[in-house]
Design an enzyme around this catalytic site. Structure first.
Site, PDB file in Angstrom:
ATOM      1  N   LYS A 126     -26.970  23.550 -35.792  1.00 49.04           N
ATOM      2  CA  LYS A 126     -26.254  24.789 -35.457  1.00 49.04           C
ATOM      3  C   LYS A 126     -25.521  25.370 -36.657  1.00 49.04           C
ATOM      4  O   LYS A 126     -25.278  26.575 -36.733  1.00 49.04           O
ATOM      5  CB  LYS A 126     -25.195  24.520 -34.382  1.00 49.04           C
ATOM      6  CG  LYS A 126     -25.651  24.448 -32.971  1.00 49.04           C
ATOM      7  CD  LYS A 126     -26.372  23.185 -32.584  1.00 49.04           C
ATOM      8  CE  LYS A 126     -25.583  21.912 -32.622  1.00 49.04           C
ATOM      9  NZ  LYS A 126     -26.379  20.730 -32.169  1.00 49.04           N
ATOM     10  N   GLU A 150     -34.884  27.238 -32.707  1.00 45.56           N
ATOM     11  CA  GLU A 150     -34.904  27.256 -31.239  1.00 45.56           C
ATOM     12  C   GLU A 150     -34.154  26.080 -30.632  1.00 45.56           C
ATOM     13  O   GLU A 150     -33.474  26.210 -29.613  1.00 45.56           O
ATOM     14  CB  GLU A 150     -36.350  27.275 -30.737  1.00 45.56           C
ATOM     15  CG  GLU A 150     -36.485  27.509 -29.261  1.00 45.56           C
ATOM     16  CD  GLU A 150     -35.759  28.761 -28.810  1.00 45.56           C
ATOM     17  OE1 GLU A 150     -34.606  28.620 -28.349  1.00 45.56           O
ATOM     18  OE2 GLU A 150     -36.311  29.859 -28.926  1.00 45.56           O
ATOM     19  N   GLY A 155     -31.845  22.238 -26.757  1.00 45.60           N
ATOM     20  CA  GLY A 155     -33.047  21.482 -27.129  1.00 45.60           C
ATOM     21  C   GLY A 155     -34.326  22.283 -27.022  1.00 45.60           C
ATOM     22  O   GLY A 155     -34.477  23.332 -27.634  1.00 45.60           O
ATOM     23  N   GLY A 207     -28.959   7.902 -28.074  1.00 46.91           N
ATOM     24  CA  GLY A 207     -29.148   8.842 -29.180  1.00 46.91           C
ATOM     25  C   GLY A 207     -28.778  10.274 -28.851  1.00 46.91           C
ATOM     26  O   GLY A 207     -29.206  11.194 -29.542  1.00 46.91           O
ATOM     27  N   GLU A 210     -23.581  12.667 -31.068  1.00 45.52           N
ATOM     28  CA  GLU A 210     -23.693  12.851 -32.513  1.00 45.52           C
ATOM     29  C   GLU A 210     -23.283  11.559 -33.212  1.00 45.52           C
ATOM     30  O   GLU A 210     -22.622  10.701 -32.626  1.00 45.52           O
ATOM     31  CB  GLU A 210     -22.765  13.986 -32.969  1.00 45.52           C
ATOM     32  CG  GLU A 210     -23.067  15.330 -32.335  1.00 45.52           C
ATOM     33  CD  GLU A 210     -24.429  15.890 -32.717  1.00 45.52           C
ATOM     34  OE1 GLU A 210     -24.709  16.016 -33.916  1.00 45.52           O
ATOM     35  OE2 GLU A 210     -25.218  16.186 -31.808  1.00 45.52           O
ATOM     36  N   LYS A 225     -22.237  25.654 -30.551  1.00 41.86           N
ATOM     37  CA  LYS A 225     -23.373  26.215 -29.811  1.00 41.86           C
ATOM     38  C   LYS A 225     -23.000  27.586 -29.230  1.00 41.86           C
ATOM     39  O   LYS A 225     -23.806  28.525 -29.267  1.00 41.86           O
ATOM     40  CB  LYS A 225     -23.820  25.250 -28.708  1.00 41.86           C
ATOM     41  CG  LYS A 225     -24.555  24.031 -29.268  1.00 41.86           C
ATOM     42  CD  LYS A 225     -24.743  22.954 -28.222  1.00 41.86           C
ATOM     43  CE  LYS A 225     -25.561  21.797 -28.759  1.00 41.86           C
ATOM     44  NZ  LYS A 225     -25.467  20.590 -27.931  1.00 41.86           N
TER      45      LYS A 225
HETATM   46  N1  HSE Z   1     -24.744  15.713 -29.195  1.00 43.69           N
HETATM   47  C1  HSE Z   1     -25.458  16.798 -28.602  1.00 43.69           C
HETATM   48  C2  HSE Z   1     -25.176  16.825 -27.130  1.00 43.69           C
HETATM   49  C3  HSE Z   1     -26.909  16.664 -28.864  1.00 43.69           C
HETATM   50  O1  HSE Z   1     -24.582  15.849 -26.625  1.00 43.69           O
HETATM   51  O2  HSE Z   1     -25.484  17.801 -26.460  1.00 43.69           O
HETATM   52  C4  HSE Z   1     -27.698  17.911 -28.632  1.00 43.69           C
HETATM   53  O3  HSE Z   1     -27.256  18.981 -29.437  1.00 43.69           O
END
Ligand code: HSE
Length: 345
Positions: A126, A150, A155, A207, A210, A225
């Site tokens: 971002k 995108e 996602g 995963g 972050e 975002k």
């Molecule tokens: N850490 C981010 C989340 C991953 O939890 O949404 C996706 O951008």
């Protein structure tokens, strides 16, 4: 046509992308006559590699996933990710270094370098969208290349493409949604009785969080975002600092239990509205009830509802399946789609 690919950042998302490209290799060839090789990889802590003749991606995956260094795969000495970009001879650079909500670096410089060298630049990051959108789009256009992002928000759900391709000249008046999966999973699991720490650990194990989960739990990932959506879709530059997020650390198990008894739940609600050319935005925990479309978004389901001047309440929801193929495959798919759309454009 053959494309040499450089992967700058080789974390969960980039490794899921590498696997997805391998899975779709035959289809790419038969449907679009696209073939590819990997010629540059820059990792955060497991070394750098460049080889214009091709890097064995399976070996690279194995080395990094067993905690080893991949520098032995390089055909030359390298100093930093920029040297990987310069020496990879790539035609497409994927930027997936960790997000920096303060100034978008070093991803911004990676993308500037790649576009200047005539590569397409594709990112899930971002930072460069918020801090460099206009500049990078103009640089890409001047080089006849694409800057695509995108998967930076929601996602693999085509948030930006929907406006680019399907809603020409519609004006985005407002949006409201859940944009951070980590906090949504934590709040959902706390409602199910887990502690905050256990739920956060789970997010890290799949995963989704972050590398530094502070950005997730304190609302910075959501704020950047929101800033990216406003910058691109409302044509109004906005920084995460201006969004000034409130995270979920103040939400206690007692508050969640009380809300549940009242048929409500806490959500980290992201919103923005454009009035008279000015955007006001917010990221903060809010109580929602069953009448809200956000109420049913649990765990890793995220989504956003848009209101335009012509279409009221258009919703996009993404239900992620964390863990599939060993990484966030939905975000990887957004990068994959950007690659296909960039090179067949
Ligand atoms: N850490 C981010 C989340 C991953 O939890 O949404 C996706 O951008």
């Amino acid at each position: 046509m053959h494309y040499k690919l450089a992967l700058i950042g080789f974390g969960n998302v980039a490794r899921a992308l590498a696997r997805l490209l391998i899975v779709k290799q035959a289809l790419l060839k038969s449907a679009y006559d696209i073939t590819f090789s990997f010629t540059g990889i820059a990792t955060g802590g497991h070394g750098l590699a460049a080889n214009p003749a091709g890097i064995d991606i399976q070996q690279a995956l194995e080395l990094v996933e067993s905690g080893s260094d991949l520098s032995a795969l390089s055909s030359m000495p390298l100093t930093d990710p920029l040297s990987v970009i310069r020496n990879s001879n790539a035609s497409v650079m994927f930027e997936n270094s960790p997000v920096n909500p303060q100034n978008g670096q070093p991803a911004l410089d990676h993308i500037r370098a790649a576009l200047s060298l005539g590569m397409h630049a594709i990112t899930a990051n971002k930072g460069p969208v918020v801090y460099g959108y206009r500049e990078l789009i103009e640089l890409a256009e001047s080089k006849g290349r694409n800057f695509r992002f995108e998967s930076a928000v929601l996602g693999g759900a085509p948030v930006f493409s929907v406006f680019r391709e399907s809603f020409p000249l519609a004006e985005l008046a407002s949006f409201k949604g859940i944009l951070n999966a980590t906090t949504n999973i934590i709040l959902s699991r706390m409602e199910g009785g887990e502690s905050y720490e256990e739920a956060l650990k789970y997010c890290q194990s799949i995963g989704v969080a972050e590398r530094d989960p502070t950005n997730d739990v304190d609302g910075w990932d959501a704020a950047i975002k929101v800033a990216a959506l406003a910058t691109v879709l409302m044509d109004t530059p906005l920084t995460p600092q201006k969004v000034n997020p409130t995270g979920i650390r103040g939400i206690t198990p007692e508050m969640i239990a009380k809300a549940k008894a009242e048929g409500k739940r806490y959500k980290l609600v992201c919103s923005a509205e454009k009035v008279g050319g000015q955007v006001t935005a917010s990221v903060a925990p809010q109580l929602v009830d069953a009448s809200s479309p956000l109420y049913g978004m649990m765990n890793s389901s995220t989504g956003v509802t848009f209101r335009t001047d012509v279409i009221l309440d258009y919703s996009i929801t993404l239900s992620e399946r964390p863990g599939l193929q060993g990484g966030p495959v939905e975000t990887a798919y957004g990068l994959f789609a950007d690659f296909v759309n960039a090179v067949k454009a």
